[in-house]
Write an enzyme that holds these catalytic residues in place. Sequence first.
Site: not given
Length: 400
Positions: A88, A347
Amino acid sequence: MSTKKSNRVFVIGVGMTKFEKPGRREDWDYPQMAKESGTKALEDAGITYDQVEQAFVGYVYGESCAGHRAAYELGMTGIPIFNVNSNCSTGSSALYLAANAIRSGESDVTLALGFEKMNPGSLGVTFDDREQPNGKHFLMLAEISEVRFPPAPWMFGAAGREHMAKYGTTLEHFAKIGYKNHKHSVNNPYAQFQEEYSLDDIMNSPMIYEPLTKLQCSPTSDGSGAAILASEEFVAKHDLVDQAVEIVGQGIATDFESTFDGTAANIIGYDMNIAASRRAYERAGLGPEDIQVIELHDCFSANELLLYEALGLCAPGEAGKLLDNDDTTYGGRWVVNPSGGLISKGHPLGATGLAQCAELTWQLRGTADKRQVHGVTAAMQHNIGIGGTSVVSIYQRADR
């Protein structure tokens, strides 16, 4: 190529796509996403792709050299292109590498580009015939916490429960973060969600893993972000001082032995976040008290709450007080995630760090429209990937 080294790095152009639910735009593959964000960044910088000397392209779910294919949408000039994957924190890792290429004096202009084309639902694995990079993290967490799948909310939810047990943090504290970030996203046209919810809505949405309800969890998303970085010499030569934003400090950290010390907080990177932020503060010569706006990695509300403490906004155990005092929204000591954060903006893993960079660049320029924070002189970005890498960047206007 630059003939002398410079330690100063400037963001001169940013661009991003709207973040979308996976599959919502059927004709939108990752090359088209990258072309959209990259073209916007080049136009914002006022340069052409043939002035870019190196490109660092991040993504998590894709084939080898997908970064090359994405960058080729902007031009094919023979420059070095590096593919980056740090879970991430991929986008901010690409940004860090692009900045280092400027700092070293090797290049005057670099591109950091990130994208993700994701499948709906919980994150999956690419290969099932080999050890998973996070396998050790899962095994350690299983020793101290009730096992629940999918793994991501389990990991961060367990850290939230740990904080509750240790400091008396309540379910409402975590819900206040979801409430805040959804409210902020109403004014962000790039956000996947632009709907405000009441605190009761947040608390009463489906429970994923206590204390995390659905409206406190980031979704999977498609999208892309990009930033053009330049040296001090290039900024001066091309009269870009008025729009340039300087990266005045960066810190990066990977796992320590303490990651596996038996605490859920460290399994999700608490010690990494402390180390990366302290390095960034030291290099910037600034502290939390000097910063007005922060984009941080709220993949789940529990992570944002723990980050208040890891980033030094408050002492350990006092994050709940910041929320009770509205210290992390408009009118408070900091505005945290004015974009809506990962929870509401979305995201797409490889794009997230570069979307954060774009938001803070707009905030420092004073061009964030209804999201604009008053009197911004310094801004901070935090992005983490489990497995793991934490990256913190601090920004100020070049013309300060």
